[in-house]
Design a protein around this motif. Structure first.
Motif, PDB file in Angstrom:
ATOM      1  N   GLU A 195       0.821  -1.202   0.000  1.00 55.36           N
ATOM      2  CA  GLU A 195       0.000   0.000   0.000  1.00 55.36           C
ATOM      3  C   GLU A 195       0.859   1.258   0.000  1.00 55.36           C
ATOM      4  O   GLU A 195       1.965   1.262   0.524  1.00 55.36           O
ATOM      5  N   PRO A 196       0.350   2.347  -0.557  1.00 56.99           N
ATOM      6  CA  PRO A 196       1.070   3.608  -0.463  1.00 56.99           C
ATOM      7  C   PRO A 196       1.017   4.115   0.977  1.00 56.99           C
ATOM      8  O   PRO A 196       0.044   3.880   1.678  1.00 56.99           O
ATOM      9  N   ALA A 197       2.060   4.792   1.386  1.00 55.38           N
ATOM     10  CA  ALA A 197       2.090   5.359   2.735  1.00 55.38           C
ATOM     11  C   ALA A 197       1.398   6.714   2.706  1.00 55.38           C
ATOM     12  O   ALA A 197       1.781   7.608   1.957  1.00 55.38           O
ATOM     13  N   GLN A 198       0.348   6.844   3.471  1.00 54.44           N
ATOM     14  CA  GLN A 198      -0.384   8.100   3.536  1.00 54.44           C
ATOM     15  C   GLN A 198      -0.489   8.543   4.980  1.00 54.44           C
ATOM     16  O   GLN A 198      -0.073   7.826   5.875  1.00 54.44           O
ATOM     17  N   HIS A 199      -1.075   9.694   5.188  1.00 56.50           N
ATOM     18  CA  HIS A 199      -1.156  10.196   6.548  1.00 56.50           C
ATOM     19  C   HIS A 199      -1.972   9.287   7.446  1.00 56.50           C
ATOM     20  O   HIS A 199      -1.604   8.999   8.575  1.00 56.50           O
ATOM     21  N   ALA A 200      -3.095   8.810   6.919  1.00 54.98           N
ATOM     22  CA  ALA A 200      -3.951   7.944   7.724  1.00 54.98           C
ATOM     23  C   ALA A 200      -3.191   6.684   8.129  1.00 54.98           C
ATOM     24  O   ALA A 200      -3.296   6.219   9.261  1.00 54.98           O
ATOM     25  N   GLY A 201      -2.423   6.159   7.173  1.00 51.29           N
ATOM     26  CA  GLY A 201      -1.662   4.960   7.472  1.00 51.29           C
ATOM     27  C   GLY A 201      -0.588   5.225   8.506  1.00 51.29           C
ATOM     28  O   GLY A 201      -0.315   4.395   9.368  1.00 51.29           O
TER      29      GLY A 201
ATOM     30  N   ALA B 177      -1.666   4.730 -10.974  1.00 48.25           N
ATOM     31  CA  ALA B 177      -2.820   3.834 -10.946  1.00 48.25           C
ATOM     32  C   ALA B 177      -2.488   2.536 -10.203  1.00 48.25           C
ATOM     33  O   ALA B 177      -3.303   2.023  -9.443  1.00 48.25           O
ATOM     34  N   HIS B 178      -1.278   2.026 -10.426  1.00 45.33           N
ATOM     35  CA  HIS B 178      -0.919   0.739  -9.829  1.00 45.33           C
ATOM     36  C   HIS B 178      -0.600   0.845  -8.344  1.00 45.33           C
ATOM     37  O   HIS B 178      -0.827  -0.090  -7.593  1.00 45.33           O
ATOM     38  N   THR B 179      -0.016   1.961  -7.924  1.00 43.11           N
ATOM     39  CA  THR B 179       0.401   2.051  -6.533  1.00 43.11           C
ATOM     40  C   THR B 179      -0.695   2.613  -5.636  1.00 43.11           C
ATOM     41  O   THR B 179      -0.669   2.402  -4.430  1.00 43.11           O
ATOM     42  N   GLY B 180      -1.627   3.356  -6.220  1.00 40.02           N
ATOM     43  CA  GLY B 180      -2.653   3.974  -5.410  1.00 40.02           C
ATOM     44  C   GLY B 180      -2.278   5.391  -4.995  1.00 40.02           C
ATOM     45  O   GLY B 180      -3.056   6.079  -4.344  1.00 40.02           O
ATOM     46  N   LEU B 181      -1.088   5.820  -5.362  1.00 46.06           N
ATOM     47  CA  LEU B 181      -0.690   7.207  -5.081  1.00 46.06           C
ATOM     48  C   LEU B 181      -1.345   8.120  -6.104  1.00 46.06           C
ATOM     49  O   LEU B 181      -1.801   7.670  -7.154  1.00 46.06           O
ATOM     50  N   THR B 182      -1.398   9.405  -5.805  1.00 41.36           N
ATOM     51  CA  THR B 182      -1.959  10.337  -6.787  1.00 41.36           C
ATOM     52  C   THR B 182      -0.892  10.695  -7.814  1.00 41.36           C
ATOM     53  O   THR B 182       0.300  10.517  -7.587  1.00 41.36           O
ATOM     54  N   LYS B 183      -1.370  11.207  -8.937  1.00 39.72           N
ATOM     55  CA  LYS B 183      -0.447  11.600  -9.988  1.00 39.72           C
ATOM     56  C   LYS B 183       0.559  12.627  -9.487  1.00 39.72           C
ATOM     57  O   LYS B 183       1.746  12.570  -9.820  1.00 39.72           O
TER      58      LYS B 183
END
Lengths: 400, 400
Positions: free
Chosen positions: A6-12, B38-44
């Motif tokens: 998963e991408p690392a985001q603030h919520a994560g 698209a594949h990682t779930g991160l934004t552009k």
DNA sequence: CACTTTAGTTCACGACTCGGACTATGTATC
DNA sequence: GATACATAGTCCGAGTCGTGAACTAAAGTG
């Protein structure tokens, strides 16, 4: 497509730190915010904010002031016993069992129904299990314990909530998770009995030393069959198709007699309960124990022989997996006084290791699997509190 | 004290996403920013920023426009071949080897020095290895490849940069990492040869299917001894004391003859090179291969017997670990034509599995370990680019 | 009673990612 | 060939969350 983290985001990030703090509180039993900050590497401010959330979510409680050497006394934090609880269930060949465990892991309800389930229909047994589960859930509710979910120990292979194979029960595929889950209104997870017994032993077996908790070991559970649970870094190792750990079918006598599994010379075929009882010429495990206590030579020989075979299997386990310890559970724990010497000797003879890992004996016996099942539920809450709170909108996080 | 995961901070979040993006580029070989997003779930936007950093760090390069169906054509991103390289070294009983691999994993230098190292002094062999390493590093420099580090494959147990045990070389404890590292000015990591061969096979062996790369398997490397490498979820499994995977000393003949390791009836004692050669009455592995090709019955019997014993060991491996595949490497790869049928039959006889996992044959042979060693270095860069960039202040990240 | 020590809170700051608006650059349609 | 559309990539304001220093709180010490 493939493995993709998963991408690392603030919520994560917050979820991860929430788990870090809660885990530290669970690990120590009671700590101050300051110590949590020091141990986790987070700053005091972050810990304060995270703890505030955990308290308002009901998972943590302040348990009064704690004296310190100098300076302002700390306020001790501990898991809130009524924060979340887990329901552990077990279907086995000759009994059904249920346990309710609070957040700290203490058992709050324990019930076992002894009855041979081999000659009964699947539906009948499942209905009984649902009864047992309902009663347990009722007890939890009466004690003010909110159940976070349930976990069922099954004597066979379980994949995605379905019992795929249960050799000793001769069951077809059964969608156990759905039927039980619908009946009691909880999310239900299925897991192999041997794996859960290993986890139960790790969490509640009392083997863990505070400085070095047992996190890499192999648990041998001798019930009707011989099962094995491999724990690596605190987690069950399942292999590519969830079939790992089948210690009972390791080859200990190449070219030996055919086993029920289709192989030849398996440990279970050479040292299973049927084999031991037959060789000792007794009918039940209780009889066997009595015979051993009375010094009956046939019984002692049968057990020692089983111990030798077990040692061969464990020698291979040691060379392949290099665990920090071996834990004998189930029937092997009961027989340990007459079995472990032969097993140790056999291990020594078949490995060159000058210092083989300790051969421990389970303190939980047959309760290990249910205890482990209940523990799985609360451990999941502790490992990811954010997911648990998101799942139940009743618990509200955040201030104001 | 105990296991304690790191706190999640902003820097860690970025590092993690940097690795996520770079990993996606490495996995696919060539992608656009949009597809990565698209594949990682991160934004552009995040991907753009991360890619900018990776490009200015020299790890990624734009490789021209890529045609799309409709809309603006994408700019393809790929690993910069000259971004970072890895030096793989190997000390084995009868040769030294070096490989330089670029970021994409392609070998850019390969050199093997054949010479029996058993009867030579440790210092002499280490000096030779340093020579080999220096020459390789020189070649890397000439090709403009910046080495990110080195990894040495050793035929024994290595802990913390020290060779603790090397039975077939009869070496004492040797601080190999420090001596080699000082000589070539790189960080040096030591690892068991069998484990690296398994990784080499995974990365470069060509077994991976794009839809389902091989990530859970056991690699059998038959050199002078018999080694095993267990790969779980893409990573080597080492056990509690780094001793896991010793397939050569799994018991295949309980109560059998004494092995050099101190145990009895080990696989290596029953099916090692010495044993096969003696039974086939030939002097070298090359002779054995020729004899098999010529249809010599003694040779064929010796190999088939070894195959049977190997099958017993693998049957236990399958029941314990449930891998997705078994890969035969080293000498067993060479002997596979006359060995694998016996091995498969033995596996079938000793397990009840109706569908055992595939028994694959290595395509890399004896090169697997060095290739794996070099691959380890570049894989570490890809798995954590932020750590690599922080370590070398030359590469500057961030704009302006 | 001042001084020291430790616990916990507050708040401005900075480092991220997000998300939508915007620009760039191609193909499809008429 | 002009217009619509689709897709790639950039820009920038907004929101989230940990940091760090200043601050308050509550004990013990001399």
């Amino acid at each position: 497509m493939t493995v993709r983290s998963e991408p690392a985001q603030h919520a994560g990030m917050r979820a991860s730190n929430l788990a870090l703090v809660l885990g530290e509180i669970a690990r120590t039993g009671s700590v101050s915010r300051a110590r949590v900050a020091a141990h986790t590497g987070l700053t005091k401010s972050s810990v304060s904010a995270l703890v505030t959330d955990l308290i308002s979510a009901g998972l943590v409680a302040e348990s009064g002031p704690a004296s310190t050497e100098r300076g302002r006394p700390a306020t001790a934090l501990a898991l809130a016993p009524a924060g979340a609880a887990g329901l552990g269930l077990e279907i086995n060949v000759d009994y059904l069992a249920a346990v309710v465990t609070d957040l700290a892991g203490a058992p709050r309800y324990h019930h076992v129904v002894r009855r041979d389930n081999r000659d009964r229909g699947v539906d009948e047994v499942v209905a009984d299990l649902i009864d047992v589960a309902r009663t347990a859930a009722g007890s939890a509710a009466a004690q003010g314990l909110p159940l976070a979910g349930a976990c069922v120990a099954v004597p066979g292979l379980a994949v995605d909530g379905t019992v795929v194979r249960a050799p000793n029960l001769e069951w077809p595929r059964v969608d156990l998770a759905d039927s039980v889950g619908d009946a009691i209104g909880l999310e239900v997870v299925l897991e192999n009995e041997a794996n859960l017994a290993a986890l139960g032993e790790m969490w509640f077996g009392g083997h863990q030393d505070d400085s070095a908790p047992l996190r890499d070991f192999v648990h041998v559970s001798g019930e009707i069959g011989i099962g094995g649970g491999i724990v690596i870094d605190g987690e069950v190792f399942r292999g590519a198709h969830a079939g790992a750990g089948e210690l009972g079918h390791v080859v200990v006598a190449p070219g030996g007699p055919r086993c029920a599994c289709g192989g030849h010379g398996c440990l279970e075929r050479m040292a299973g309960q049927q084999e031991i009882l037959a060789r000792a010429q007794v009918a039940t495990m209780a009889d066997l124990t009595h015979a051993c206590e009375a010094g009956d030579q046939a019984a002692l020989d049968a057990v020692a022989d089983a111990g030798r075979h077990l040692g061969v299997a464990l020698a291979s386990v040691l060379t392949l997996l290099d665990p920090a310890a071996i834990v004998l559970g189930g029937a092997f724990a009961t027989l340990a006084p007459w079995l472990s010497a032969a097993t140790s000797a056999s291990i020594g003879h078949h490995t060159g290791a000058t210092e083989p890992p300790p051969l421990l004996v389970s303190g939980l016996g047959s309760d290990a699997a249910v205890r482990g099942a209940a523990g799985t539920v609360v451990r999941r809450v502790i490992a990811d509190p954010a997911a648990y709170l998101a799942q139940r909108p009743a618990g509200r996080v955040g201030p104001s």
